[in-house]
Design a protein around this motif. Structure first.
Motif, PDB file in Angstrom:
ATOM      1  N   THR A 100      21.976  -2.228 -20.977  1.00 17.99           N
ATOM      2  CA  THR A 100      22.437  -0.861 -20.605  1.00 17.99           C
ATOM      3  C   THR A 100      21.190  -0.037 -20.993  1.00 17.99           C
ATOM      4  N   ASP A 101      20.524  -0.443 -21.963  1.00 11.67           N
ATOM      5  CA  ASP A 101      19.318   0.472 -22.243  1.00 11.67           C
ATOM      6  C   ASP A 101      18.103   0.425 -21.274  1.00 11.67           C
ATOM      7  N   ARG A 104      19.454   2.698 -18.477  1.00 15.49           N
ATOM      8  CA  ARG A 104      19.107   4.212 -19.169  1.00 15.49           C
ATOM      9  C   ARG A 104      17.569   4.634 -18.940  1.00 15.49           C
ATOM     10  N   THR A 105      16.798   3.847 -19.239  1.00 17.41           N
ATOM     11  CA  THR A 105      15.460   3.934 -19.325  1.00 17.41           C
ATOM     12  C   THR A 105      14.678   3.962 -18.030  1.00 17.41           C
ATOM     13  N   PRO A 193      25.112   6.817 -25.683  1.00 13.08           N
ATOM     14  CA  PRO A 193      24.971   5.287 -26.243  1.00 13.08           C
ATOM     15  C   PRO A 193      25.704   4.847 -27.336  1.00 13.08           C
ATOM     16  N   ARG A 197      27.696   1.157 -27.262  1.00  6.39           N
ATOM     17  CA  ARG A 197      27.379   0.370 -28.249  1.00  6.39           C
ATOM     18  C   ARG A 197      28.767  -0.480 -28.872  1.00  6.39           C
TER      19      ARG A 197
END
Length: 214
Positions: A100-101, A104-105, A193, A197
């Motif tokens: 996911t991170d 997102r980035t 986020p 999580r």
């Protein structure tokens, strides 16, 4: 996909700019809608230079996509290596969060993936999607095998089936955050986020527990 020696001989910062702008073009327009004329204008170079660098539009896309896969591979490798010896649920949670991170980035990379995933007319679609699935299996298989070796999972568990389930769930988990219509009541979003999580933690526990029963 290897670019031509001409491309490899230009300064690294210029190489990066060409690939970054190409990535944006494919993310915004898809493969079929991407324009080499527009890309050349964005870069301030002749269109012929792009073809000299990569041979074709397909060659340019292959270079962009292969680079994205390599970059994502680095994220997965770091997650896997940092959690060696940890409980399975913790390792799976980490993968869910890292995936996911990354999206997102690196939104342009993921937009390209989604366009390819849902567009059957995408050239070289099977090759590239197969590459993504193979990457996922390459990282998930040892996680399952190590959990079996430690006794956390039953030795009788079929690793390919477990990997298949994990790959499908990980992919859907991220998709549901990038596309609200795929969310089925979890209220997940890339812009939240913390909720992501918490869901990743619960989902990882559920998956690990299900595999123990299996």
């Amino acid at each position: 996909m290897e670019a031509s020696p001409t491309f490899q001989n230009i300064p690294p910062d210029k190489q990066r700019r060409v690939l970054d702008e190409a990535q944006k073009e494919f993310a915004e327009r898809g493969f079929l809608g991407a324009s080499m004329n527009r890309l050349a204008a964005r870069l301030g170079i002749a269109k012929g230079s792009i073809f000299k660098y990569f041979g074709s539009k397909e060659g340019l896309f292959a270079k962009v996509f292969d680079g994205a896969v390599e970059h994502f591979s680095g994220f997965l490798r770091k997650s896997r290596d940092e959690t060696v010896g940890r409980p399975l649920a913790e390792r799976l949670e980490r993968l869910l969060v890292v995936g996911t991170d990354f999206v997102r980035t690196h939104p342009d990379i993921y937009r390209i993936y989604l366009k390819m995933l849902f567009n059957e007319d995408f050239p070289l679609r099977e090759r590239f999607l197969g590459q993504v699935r193979a990457l996922s299996a390459r990282f998930l298989t040892p996680i399952i095998e190590q959990a079996k070796a430690s006794g956390e999972l039953p030795a009788s568990l079929e690793t390919p089936l477990a990997v298949f389930v994990l790959d499908a769930v990980l992919d859907r988990f991220v998709q549901s955050q990038a596309q609200s219509w795929m969310d089925t009541g979890l209220h997940l979003s890339l812009s939240d986020p913390e909720t992501s999580r918490r869901a990743a933690s619960r989902l990882a526990e559920m998956l690990a527990g299900g595999f123990r029963v299996g």
